[in-house]
Enzyme design. Structure first.
Site, PDB file in Angstrom:
ATOM      1  CB  CYS A 119     -12.260 -82.204 -26.549  1.00  0.00           C
ATOM      2  SG  CYS A 119     -13.943 -82.331 -27.001  1.00  0.00           S
ATOM      3  CB  CYS A 141     -16.310 -80.971 -23.000  1.00  0.00           C
ATOM      4  SG  CYS A 141     -16.364 -81.334 -23.751  1.00  0.00           S
ATOM      5  CB  CYS A 174     -13.319 -83.280 -23.118  1.00  0.00           C
ATOM      6  SG  CYS A 174     -12.845 -81.283 -23.186  1.00  0.00           S
ATOM      7  CE1 TYR A 177      -2.615 -93.833 -18.092  1.00  0.00           C
ATOM      8  CE2 TYR A 177      -1.641 -91.505 -17.935  1.00  0.00           C
ATOM      9  CZ  TYR A 177      -2.157 -93.013 -16.917  1.00  0.00           C
ATOM     10  OH  TYR A 177      -2.139 -92.606 -15.891  1.00  0.00           O
ATOM     11  CG  HIS A 213      -9.035 -97.482 -10.846  1.00  0.00           C
ATOM     12  ND1 HIS A 213      -7.831 -98.306  -9.917  1.00  0.00           N
ATOM     13  CD2 HIS A 213      -9.241 -96.542  -9.653  1.00  0.00           C
ATOM     14  CE1 HIS A 213      -8.343 -98.429  -8.774  1.00  0.00           C
ATOM     15  NE2 HIS A 213      -8.849 -96.901  -9.187  1.00  0.00           N
TER      16      HIS A 213
HETATM   17 ZN   LIG Z   1     -14.164 -81.119 -24.992  1.00  0.00          ZN
END
Ligand SMILES: [Zn+2]
Length: 308
Positions: free
Chosen positions: A190, A139, A134, A72, A126
């Site tokens: 995160c 979360c 996260c 990615y 998408h």
């Molecule tokens: Zn998180």
């Protein structure tokens, strides 16, 4: 039902377009391909020696998040180097001139946004390569429009400038060199669940295979379609036989809406045979064809619409 005898007649299409107010577009990989981007969604799409579809799953991320993030990170970098094309600009301009035009896109490269497509008239089915979220199901942390490249030092090999010569390949795609192994500790975490000392990894904000589309997005599209008759559905750079384009095209045809196919193979015999009485099909490069189709509404594209 016999197909429209004027299915690829530009003047007939323009006459139809002039009578159309509520227009829906469903865009797919072919539109990104016109900007030089591989989208890897089709069968057989390879990234290095990996089948790209096998990297775009929650299971792959669980097993080797470093590998999935490198894939990615590479796509983020290539998308940043690419530019919106005449098709993106034509659709954005149509949206500005026609508040009853809604554009749905399967593409995650952000090129619609960079062409200044009004955000209320654009649904990214998408998600986006530039949204981080996260990976913990408990979360809700989301970070939109993060354009950092590299995203973190461990992903720097993906952010090497792509070679300009067609005979050279991006160093990351050179399979004679092994990919660096990236431990999860070197990947972005995160910031929200960090406080609970169980910080989960951040992941790309795209819809992976096996994951549902965002239910709010789908509900807003359904509401838009149900509100009033849709006059025209443009299916751009994707097969109208594959979901989600297939669903919208079918829904539209049932109520007599004109479906307009813009795709490399749109005018192949088998595809033309499937056209309805009010449908159109134009084969070719999506950017070039859209420029011609929407020209009378949005003016001729001279490469200068909006800031890039
Ligand atoms: Zn998180």
């Amino acid at each position: 039902m016999a197909p429209n005898p004027d299915y690829n007649n530009l003047a007939a299409f323009h006459a139809k377009l002039a009578r159309s107010r509520r227009i829906l577009a469903v865009c797919g990989a072919g539109l990104s391909a016109s900007s030089g981007l591989a989208t890897f969604r089709g069968a057989g799409g390879l990234w290095r020696n990996y089948e790209a579809m096998a990297l775009a799953t929650p299971e792959a991320f669980e097993k080797d998040p470093g590998l999935v993030w490198m894939f990615y990170a590479y796509r983020r970098h290539m998308a940043l180097q690419a530019k919106p094309n005449a098709g993106h600009y034509a659709l954005a301009e149509l949206a500005k001139r026609n508040p009853e035009f809604l554009c749905l896109s399967q593409n995650v490269d952000h090129l619609h946004v960079r062409a200044n497509h009004p955000s209320t008239q654009l649904k990214l089915l998408h998600g986006s390569l530039f949204t981080l979220k996260c990976s913990s199901p408990t979360c809700d942390y989301t970070e939109p429009e993060n354009f950092a490249s590299p995203l973190c030092p461990a992903l720097a090999p993906a952010a090497v400038e792509a070679p300009t010569s067609p005979t050279e390949i991006h160093p990351l795609l050179d399979t004679t060199h092994p990919l660096p192994q990236i431990p999860p500790s070197s990947l972005p975490h995160c910031p929200q669940c960090k406080q609970q000392e169980t910080a989960s990894l951040l992941r790309p904000g795209v819809v992976w295979f096996g994951e549902p589309l965002d239910s709010d997005t789908l509900a807003s599209i359904d509401a838009w379609i149900a509100r009033e008759h849709v006059d025209m559905v443009l299916v751009v750079g994707t097969s109208s036989l594959v979901w989600p384009a297939a669903g919208f095209a079918e829904q539209a045809r049932r109520v007599g809406t004109s479906v307009v196919h813009v795709n490399l193979d749109a005018e192949e015999v088998g595809n033309v045979r499937r056209l309805g009485r009010e449908d159109f099909a134009f084969a070719g490069d999506a950017a070039e064809v859209l420029g011609r189709l929407l020209g009378p509404v949005v003016g001729r594209w001279d490469g200068g619409w909006g800031g890039v």
